[in-house]
Scaffold this motif. Structure first.
Motif, short mmCIF file in Angstrom:
data_model
loop_
_atom_site.label_atom_id
_atom_site.label_comp_id
_atom_site.label_asym_id
_atom_site.label_seq_id
_atom_site.Cartn_x
_atom_site.Cartn_y
_atom_site.Cartn_z
N ALA A 14 0.85 -1.20 0.00
CA ALA A 14 0.00 0.00 0.00
C ALA A 14 0.88 1.24 0.00
CB ALA A 14 -0.87 -0.01 1.24
N PRO A 15 0.38 2.34 -0.63
CA PRO A 15 1.13 3.59 -0.57
C PRO A 15 1.37 3.96 0.88
CG PRO A 15 -0.87 3.84 -1.89
CD PRO A 15 -0.90 2.48 -1.30
N GLY A 16 2.46 4.62 1.17
CA GLY A 16 2.76 4.95 2.57
C GLY A 16 3.50 6.25 2.71
N LEU A 17 3.28 6.88 3.86
CA LEU A 17 4.00 8.10 4.23
C LEU A 17 4.71 7.83 5.54
CD1 LEU A 17 4.59 11.18 4.06
CD2 LEU A 17 2.42 11.53 5.24
N TRP A 18 5.99 8.12 5.57
CA TRP A 18 6.79 7.98 6.80
C TRP A 18 7.41 9.33 7.11
CZ3 TRP A 18 7.98 3.00 9.06
CH2 TRP A 18 7.47 1.90 8.36
N HIS A 41 7.74 9.26 0.91
CA HIS A 41 6.46 8.88 0.29
C HIS A 41 6.70 7.67 -0.60
CE1 HIS A 41 4.32 12.78 0.92
NE2 HIS A 41 5.56 13.20 1.02
N PHE A 42 5.86 6.66 -0.47
CA PHE A 42 5.94 5.50 -1.36
C PHE A 42 4.58 5.33 -2.02
CE2 PHE A 42 8.94 4.72 2.11
CZ PHE A 42 10.09 4.36 1.43
N THR A 43 4.55 5.14 -3.33
CA THR A 43 3.30 4.88 -4.04
C THR A 43 3.54 3.77 -5.05
OG1 THR A 43 3.84 6.57 -5.68
CG2 THR A 43 2.42 7.26 -3.87
N PHE A 52 9.20 6.24 -5.21
CA PHE A 52 9.46 6.88 -3.91
C PHE A 52 9.92 8.32 -4.07
CE2 PHE A 52 14.04 7.31 -3.67
CZ PHE A 52 14.51 6.38 -4.57
N MET A 53 9.72 9.09 -2.99
CA MET A 53 10.13 10.49 -2.96
C MET A 53 10.56 10.79 -1.52
SD MET A 53 7.95 13.53 -4.61
CE MET A 53 6.55 13.26 -3.57
N CYS A 161 3.11 7.16 9.05
CA CYS A 161 1.96 8.05 9.31
C CYS A 161 0.72 7.58 8.58
CB CYS A 161 2.28 9.46 8.85
SG CYS A 161 3.76 10.08 9.61
N SER A 162 0.84 6.98 7.41
CA SER A 162 -0.33 6.46 6.69
C SER A 162 0.11 5.38 5.73
CB SER A 162 -1.05 7.56 5.92
OG SER A 162 -0.21 8.04 4.89
#
Ligand code: HEM
Length: 162
Positions: A14-18, A41-43, A52-53, A161-162
């Motif tokens: 799943a996309p994720g924010l760390w 950010h991973f999508t 990733f960014m 975070c998500s």
């Protein structure tokens, strides 16, 4: 049916924010030590490739400092991983390594820079990710430049975070 889907739990890709939960530490023999924050950010678009960014900021001034983005590719049927990276400093790079349990260690496989990139030129990057038992992700980056042997430049811990 995937049990993770029916239970509402996140599928693994799943996309994720760390985000860093406390400032990361930057150092190198030639520069004053500094503290920074960073978001990851991973999508993905449904293919077995992750986009990733990573955006880093000075911890005190909040000034944007370093950005990199790219793709993570996995060699099917193996634990080999490649990061295909573009950095705002004018470097493009391929790092390759292996995922062992919850640890990923990568080394520069190919590197190029703009003709007018500032010196000293980075020659080699080594990166270590560790997903800790408490769910935090740690990243340690070492580099070698034209002046200095391989040495730690960055260490930081993120929470999801998500
Ligand atoms: C300095 C490379 C990531 C912040 C430097 C230098 C190099 C470098 C070659 C100059 C060292 C010298 O003068 O001897 C890289 C590479 C990175 C990376 C290859 C990623 C793989 C970051 C990140 C930050 C950061 C994420 C976070 C904030 C700095 C700062 C300096 C510095 C503040 C000192 C001031 C300056 O030269 O701009 N880095 N860096 N770097 N780096 Fe990084």
């Amino acid at each position: 049916r995937d049990p993770a889907e029916s239970s509402g739990a996140r599928p693994r890709l799943a996309p994720g924010l760390w985000e860093s939960d406390e400032p990361g530490e930057g150092s190198f023999p030639t520069i004053p030590p500094f503290r920074y924050s960073e978001t990851l950010h991973f999508t993905h678009v449904g293919q077995p490739v992750i986009n990733f960014m990573f955006n880093a900021f000075h911890a005190e001034s909040k000034k944007p400092l370093h950005r990199e983005c790219g793709f993570i590719r996995l060699q099917p049927g193996t634990n080999r991983v490649a990061f295909i990276i573009a950095q705002n400093s004018g470097i493009v790079e391929i790092e390759e390594g292996e995922l062992t349990g919850r640890q990923l260690t990568l080394q520069t496989h190919a590197l190029a820079r703009t003709s007018f990139a500032r010196e000293p030129h980075v020659q080699q990057i080594s990166r270590h990710f560790q997903l800790r038992a408490d769910g935090r992700l740690e990243q340690t980056v070492s580099m070698a430049t034209g002046d200095q042997p391989l040495m730690q430049h960055l260490h930081i811990t993120y929470r999801r975070c998500s």
